[in-house]
Design an enzyme around this catalytic site. Structure first.
Site: not given
Ligand code: GUN
Length: 294
Positions: A52, A96, A119
């Site tokens: 990311k 995350q 998100d």
């Molecule tokens: N863990 C697995 N997928 C995601 C996501 O799309 N966002 C976040 N913050 N954590 C994750």
């Protein structure tokens, strides 16, 4: 058979976002800024967050990575979230997941300011998405919708079957596919671990979205000829013939299903790369203040 190429599409979206950033800067504006909080040392989470941050660089965004020890208290984490909520330099914030067991995901999610929740996990954004209001839509479902759109997959009046009811993928996916716009207007069946006669249902799907988290779960006998299949799963399987020692496979038995259907996403290179592109897109919207203007 049409291969729905998420890697290529995500690169196109990233270059569109990069062009928007260049325009913002030409007009004297600042680059969109994404903050990510990573708690602990989970290998997969480190890889995802690293990807990311790298994607932010690729499109000209600022990024801030806040790393916290596995032992951080819930209170300390909530304080970090609040600090970012208050920081006007930062447009978007992700925490995350998964978080360590001693921390409440609900409390932390609820602490994120909805205007920065790129998100799309907060109750405010899930509610707005459900109502069809402008919202940050969670990255994976949003990436799938974008793939269906960019590949002109017909959805109106079709039967869309979703396997898996997670808050992150299956549940929002079912809502988006039923909404009154394109892509959408499907008759949707949301299936899950307690569904009976699953393959009888999946065999009637024009669009099958698989997010069950089981390697090669969907086999050719479970799909209708000519269907569109979207595979959200990603699993590492040992493979001595590969230099890395493993290969990636999805929730769908690709070769046999691909031979039967009209369109399918591969793993890797399907849904995965689209999730990062969607996160970047949400961050651009946040920087432009577009979602919460209404
Ligand atoms: N863990 C697995 N997928 C995601 C996501 O799309 N966002 C976040 N913050 N954590 C994750």
């Amino acid at each position: 058979m049409l291969l729905i190429d998420g890697k290529k599409t995500s690169e196109e979206i990233k270059s569109e976002i990069g062009a928007s950033v260049a325009q913002i800067k030409e007009k004297g504006g600042k680059s969109p800024h994404l903050a990510a909080i990573l708690v602990g040392n989970d290998g997969a989470s480190q890889t995802y967050v690293g990807a990311k941050v790298k994607a932010c660089e690729q499109v000209g965004f600022e990024s801030t990575l806040v790393r916290l020890e596995e032992t951080v208290t819930e209170e300390e984490l909530l304080k970090v979230v609040e600090g970012i909520n208050q920081n006007d330099e930062i447009d978007g914030l992700i925490v995350q997941l998964p978080l360590p067991k001693h921390i409440s995901v609900e409390k932390v999610t609820n602490k994120i300011k909805p205007e920065k929740d790129v998100d799309g996990f907060t109750p405010a954004n899930v509610g707005r998405m459900t109502l069809g209001w402008p919202a940050y839509v969670a990255a994976t479902p949003y990436g799938i919708v974008e793939l269906l759109k960019r590949y002109n997959i017909d959805t109106a009046g079709k039967h869309c079957v979703v396997i898996g009811r997670s808050h992150i993928v299956g549940s929002p996916m079912s809502i988006l596919m039923a909404r009154n716009e394109y892509p959408g207007n499907c008759t949707v069946t949301l299936t899950h671990s307690r569904t009976q006669n699953l393959s009888e249902i999946t065999k009637t799907a024009d669009i099958l979205i698989v997010a069950i988290g089981k390697p090669e779960f969907v086999t050719a006998d479970m799909v209708k000829e000519g269907a569109t299949v979207i595979d959200v799963g990603i699993h590492r399987i040992a493979d001595a013939s590969k230099k890395s020692g493993f290969k990636l496979i999805g929730d769908v038995k690709f070769d046999e299903v691909a031979a039967k259907v009209a369109a399918i996403t591969p793993v890797p290179g399907g849904v995965g790369p689209m999730t990062i592109a969607s996160l970047l897109y949400n961050t651009l919207l946040a920087a432009e203040g577009k979602v919460y203007s209404k």
